[in-house]
Write an enzyme that holds these catalytic residues in place. Structure first.
Site, PDB file in Angstrom:
ATOM      1  CG  HIS A  38      -0.387   0.255   2.519  1.00 26.88           C
ATOM      2  ND1 HIS A  38      -0.076  -0.739   3.419  1.00 26.88           N
ATOM      3  CD2 HIS A  38      -0.053   1.421   3.148  1.00 26.88           C
ATOM      4  CE1 HIS A  38       0.409  -0.214   4.526  1.00 26.88           C
ATOM      5  NE2 HIS A  38       0.439   1.097   4.381  1.00 26.88           N
ATOM      6  CG  ASP A  68       0.025  -4.111   2.699  1.00 24.60           C
ATOM      7  OD1 ASP A  68       0.518  -3.567   1.689  1.00 24.60           O
ATOM      8  OD2 ASP A  68      -0.508  -3.463   3.621  1.00 24.60           O
ATOM      9  CB  SER A 139       3.045   1.643   6.313  1.00 22.13           C
ATOM     10  OG  SER A 139       1.878   1.860   7.059  1.00 22.13           O
TER      11      SER A 139
END
Length: 359
Positions: A38, A68, A139
């Site tokens: 992402h 992911d 992230s």
């Protein structure tokens, strides 16, 4: 914690795209930067930067929406940046962990916590739950154990979960790396239907050869083209010989390095305000009055720019508004800001003993 910070400060990478900013970590022995899917979504190349890697545009080579995960081609093997992947099956509740990353697009930050759950299941995937503080921009960063090994990839947080973070276990990453590296020099994606890794070099169409599902390959991702006010601002930057692709920091932010100065250009959509500011040197602890006098004198002479102080940082700022934006005038103002930021930064350090800021 200090030895872990020292070991990882060069290997934890800041990642920026036209849509977002995030974190990755460099596996030097594989020449791969690992991050979340992402973070790089809808980009075939991203800007990476770190203590051990100069700002550069590097290609995305693997996309995995199931776990992911995404891999970016590294800058070349560097033995001094070696980090190890640990065995996530050995992680126990109560183990100490460190989460490293670039929260909010800032410089390297590390936070400490403990593992609270080794088997948090979500969407049929097991995650390591921990309470090391994570923020937007973290992230894709590594979760590290006391042995300075990566045991997970920080993937998501619960916004109202009192600092609950979740990391994809390192053993999932290990297997994905092993599977991906079975073929050399090929872009690849994981099919979201049958979960097989599909290599682009063997494909003649956009269908998975195993299950027939439509697959979006990296090479089919369209190049980003700014529009509206973003396009106007990027055109102005190009007029000033700025490499726009390298300075994008999400949809409404750009970061330019000019000599010893850093310039941040931001657009605030709600207010229509365009702010270009450079954080120059910091105030010294003594003999501050001559700097204040110099700032006031310069402000009397400046046009379209203003000098000021935010906390102990000396700032050079230009403010414009989208509804009154004239590209020719804005280009002149930004060119002046770029030139004076570097000039003033060196001057106040040399002449007034101001303290340099790290870029």
């Amino acid at each position: 914690m200090k030895p872990i910070i020292e070991k990882y400060k060069d290997s934890v990478i800041q990642i920026a795209t036209p849509f977002s900013v995030g974190t990755g970590f460099y596996l030097s022995n594989k020449n791969i930067i690992v991050t979340n899917e992402h973070v790089i979504r809808n980009n075939k190349a991203v800007v990476v930067e770190g203590n051990g890697i100069n700002r550069s545009l590097l290609p995305v080579i693997y996309i995995d929406s199931k776990y992911d995960l995404a891999f970016i081609k590294g800058p070349g093997h560097r033995a001094e940046m070696e980090i190890e992947l640990g065995d996530s099956d050995k992680v126990l509740e109560g183990n100490s962990v460190v989460a490293a990353g670039h929260p909010f697009g800032l410089k390297f930050t590390a936070t400490q916590g403990i593992v609270s759950n080794t088997r948090h299941i979500q969407d049929d995937i097991n995650y390591i739950q921990h309470d090391a503080a994570l923020n937007p921009g973290n992230s894709g960063g590594p979760l590290i154990n006391d042995n300075a090994e990566v045991i997970g990839v920080n993937t998501f947080i619960l916004r109202d979960g009192h600092s609950l973070g979740f990391a994809l276990p390192s053993n999932v990453l290990k297997k994905t790396l092993d599977d991906f590296l079975k073929e050399k020099e090929s872009l690849a994606v994981r099919c979201s239907s049958c979960l097989n890794i599909i290599y682009e070099k063997f494909q003649k169409d956009t269908y998975c050869p195993n299950c027939g599902a439509v697959v979006k390959f990296i090479s089919s991702i369209e190049e980003y083209h700014a529009s509206g006010i973003r396009r106007s601002l990027e055109d102005i930057l190009r007029q000033n010989q700025i490499d726009v692709e390298l300075c994008r920091r999400g949809p409404y932010n750009w970061e330019v390095i000019e000599g010893t100065a850093k310039i941040l250009l931001s657009y605030h959509e709600e207010s229509g305000m365009i702010v270009a500011e450079s954080i120059l040197a910091r105030l010294p602890k003594e003999k501050i009055l001559p700097i204040y006098n110099w700032l006031m004198q310069q402000n009397f002479e400046l046009r379209g720019l203003s000098l000021g102080i935010n906390k102990n940082n000396i700032m050079l700022t230009a403010i414009m508004y989208d509804q009154f934006l004239k590209p020719e005038y804005a280009s002149i103002i930004l060119k002046d800001l770029f030139q004076k930021a570097n000039e003033y930064d060196e001057l106040i350090i040399r002449q007034f003993g101001a303290l340099p800021n790290e870029l």
